[in-house]
Motif scaffolding. Structure first.
Motif, PDB file in Angstrom:
ATOM      1  N   LEU A  15       0.991  -1.302   0.009  1.00 40.09           N
ATOM      2  CA  LEU A  15      -0.134  -0.116   0.175  1.00 40.09           C
ATOM      3  C   LEU A  15       0.868   1.253  -0.010  1.00 40.09           C
ATOM      4  CD1 LEU A  15      -2.044  -0.343   2.979  1.00 40.09           C
ATOM      5  CD2 LEU A  15      -2.827   1.358   1.315  1.00 40.09           C
ATOM      6  N   ALA A  16       0.656   1.342  -1.378  1.00 34.04           N
ATOM      7  CA  ALA A  16       1.196   2.486  -1.140  1.00 34.04           C
ATOM      8  C   ALA A  16       0.839   3.150  -0.227  1.00 34.04           C
ATOM      9  CB  ALA A  16       1.276   3.167  -2.482  1.00 34.04           C
ATOM     10  N   GLY A  17       1.313   3.560   0.817  1.00 34.72           N
ATOM     11  CA  GLY A  17       1.007   4.526   2.071  1.00 34.72           C
ATOM     12  C   GLY A  17       1.828   3.975   2.965  1.00 34.72           C
ATOM     13  N   ALA A  18       1.625   3.547   3.957  1.00 33.08           N
ATOM     14  CA  ALA A  18       2.536   3.145   5.186  1.00 33.08           C
ATOM     15  C   ALA A  18       3.570   2.103   4.912  1.00 33.08           C
ATOM     16  CB  ALA A  18       1.526   2.439   6.541  1.00 33.08           C
ATOM     17  N   VAL A  66      -9.176  -8.824   7.558  1.00 29.90           N
ATOM     18  CA  VAL A  66      -7.780  -9.318   7.545  1.00 29.90           C
ATOM     19  C   VAL A  66      -6.887  -8.677   8.254  1.00 29.90           C
ATOM     20  CG1 VAL A  66      -5.977  -9.768   5.954  1.00 29.90           C
ATOM     21  CG2 VAL A  66      -8.121 -10.501   5.344  1.00 29.90           C
ATOM     22  N   SER A  67      -6.775  -7.179   8.240  1.00 32.61           N
ATOM     23  CA  SER A  67      -5.941  -6.282   8.892  1.00 32.61           C
ATOM     24  C   SER A  67      -6.162  -6.688  10.340  1.00 32.61           C
ATOM     25  CB  SER A  67      -6.269  -4.948   8.557  1.00 32.61           C
ATOM     26  OG  SER A  67      -5.331  -4.030   9.289  1.00 32.61           O
ATOM     27  N   ALA A  79      -0.517  -3.870   9.547  1.00 35.83           N
ATOM     28  CA  ALA A  79      -1.325  -4.287   8.226  1.00 35.83           C
ATOM     29  C   ALA A  79      -2.333  -2.998   7.900  1.00 35.83           C
ATOM     30  CB  ALA A  79      -2.169  -5.617   8.694  1.00 35.83           C
ATOM     31  N   PRO A  80      -1.816  -1.906   7.321  1.00 40.59           N
ATOM     32  CA  PRO A  80      -2.669  -0.849   6.719  1.00 40.59           C
ATOM     33  C   PRO A  80      -3.252  -1.380   5.702  1.00 40.59           C
ATOM     34  CG  PRO A  80      -0.350  -0.465   6.235  1.00 40.59           C
ATOM     35  CD  PRO A  80      -0.108  -1.596   7.373  1.00 40.59           C
ATOM     36  N   VAL A  81      -4.540  -0.556   5.482  1.00 37.77           N
ATOM     37  CA  VAL A  81      -5.584  -1.061   4.408  1.00 37.77           C
ATOM     38  C   VAL A  81      -5.345  -0.015   3.657  1.00 37.77           C
ATOM     39  CG1 VAL A  81      -7.715  -1.578   3.680  1.00 37.77           C
ATOM     40  CG2 VAL A  81      -6.680  -2.761   5.621  1.00 37.77           C
ATOM     41  N   GLU A  82      -5.284  -0.088   2.148  1.00 34.59           N
ATOM     42  CA  GLU A  82      -5.678   1.016   1.180  1.00 34.59           C
ATOM     43  C   GLU A  82      -6.673   0.483   0.195  1.00 34.59           C
ATOM     44  OE1 GLU A  82      -3.299   3.637  -2.001  1.00 34.59           O
ATOM     45  OE2 GLU A  82      -2.361   1.747  -1.578  1.00 34.59           O
TER      46      GLU A  82
END
Length: 341
Positions: A15-18, A66-67, A79-82
């Motif tokens: 993710l792109a993200g964290a 899931v996260s 487990a960050p979600v995007e």
């Protein structure tokens, strides 16, 4: 489908993200991420989870379940979600195709299998790495509480008679919701070639959008997973006409099945997770091991029960084989109801 560093052949196929935390193996021995010094997969400390849909729908619910289970049981630290919505999950699939972090899981399922075909997506599920199938869930056909349609047969008859005058919303074009709508018409005697012009099907990007359409009166009926509509049915805002499973749904036990309504048809929606293509065998196995631990955890079991999903866990090569059959079956069904040539 899995392309390993040994250039194994494409095997089989819904993710792109964290930033991910550094793996312990990397800090201790300078090895590549995802592998320990002796060639075995290191424990995954963080994983990115992609929901290829807008918030509120089944994929989003699954990604967040899931996260939550991964972090609640301490299987990973983060487990960050995007959310990457659009085109029945194929926008998210295209993003996964360029993902460089091996520790990435994208939720997918039967809806995406169909959307890849109807959207002629350049990114293919076969080019990704299959990890596991997680759940199955029946679909439910619903109408607003004050609808004139008192039974599923009433709805089907109205579509056959009025065609485009009856609007049905569901997930992405070509997905399992769309397929069910098409099968209801072909079972009612509509020629497959006439289904696209008879069925006024409006795709939506998630359960929240579908509910808005239904309650706002812009559509006459909706099809989605039981989990997305059950609360609104139980609250009395919507009325369920039938569920698509062979047996009644646990979340809506009083709602008849499509077969109970005299139509010989049963389908279920399944969801699973895949990873980027081209990851190593060790990275693939580490993800399979992690998702297996997830499946066995108390936190995941509680999530499945709470949402009324059915446990349908298969992983690794078994999931790979399932996907092969699912893609072939979906292609045949889409041709049968006239949605692809």
């Amino acid at each position: 489908m899995h392309r390993s560093t040994r250039t194994s052949a494409i095997v089989r196929i819904g993710l792109a993200g964290a930033a991910a935390l550094a793996l312990a193996a990397c800090s201790s021995n300078g090895g590549a991420p995802g592998a320990s010094g002796d060639g075995e997969a290191a424990a995954i400390q963080a994983v990115n989870v992609i929901a290829p849909a807008d918030p509120g729908g089944g994929w989003d619910q699954t990604a967040r379940a899931v996260s939550a289970a991964l972090t609640e049981d301490g299987l990973v630290g983060q487990a960050p979600v995007e959310n990457i919505g659009g085109a029945g999950g194929t926008v998210g699939l295209a993003s996964l195709a360029t993902e460089t972090d091996a520790n990435t899981l994208m939720v997918m399922g039967s809806v995406m299998v169909g959307a890849v075909e109807t959207n002629a997506s350049d990114s293919r599920i076969e080019d990704m790495t299959p990890i596991a199938k997680l759940t199955e869930e029946p679909l439910v056909v619903v109408v607003p509480a004050d609808s004139e349609f008192q039974s599923l047969q009433d709805l089907v008859d109205a579509v056959v008679e009025q065609g485009q005058g009856v609007t049905i919303t569901g997930g992405s074009a070509g997905g399992i919701d769309h397929i069910l709508a098409g099968l209801l018409l072909t079972n009612a005697g509509v020629d497959a070639a006439e289904v696209p012009s008879t069925l006024n099907y409006v795709p939506n990007s998630g359960g929240g959008e579908a509910l808005t359409m239904l309650l706002g009166g812009t559509v006459q009926a909706g099809i989605s997973g039981v989990g997305e509509f059950s609360e609104s049915v139980l609250s009395g805002d919507l009325r369920a006409l039938a569920v698509s499973s062979a047996e009644p749904a646990a979340a809506l036990p009083d709602v008849p099945t499509i077969q109970d309504e005299g139509i010989d048809l049963a389908v279920t929606n399944w969801r699973g997770v895949i990873a980027p293509g081209g990851i190593s065998d060790e990275e693939r196995q580490a993800l399979i091991d992690l998702v297996t631990e997830l499946h066995d955890s108390e936190a995941w079991t509680a999530q499945v029960e709470e949402k009324g999903w059915t446990d349908a866990f298969v992983a690794g090569d078994e999931f790979d084989a399932f996907l092969t059959d699912e893609i072939a079956t979906t292609q045949e069904t889409l041709r049968t109801i006239g949605l692809i040539e």
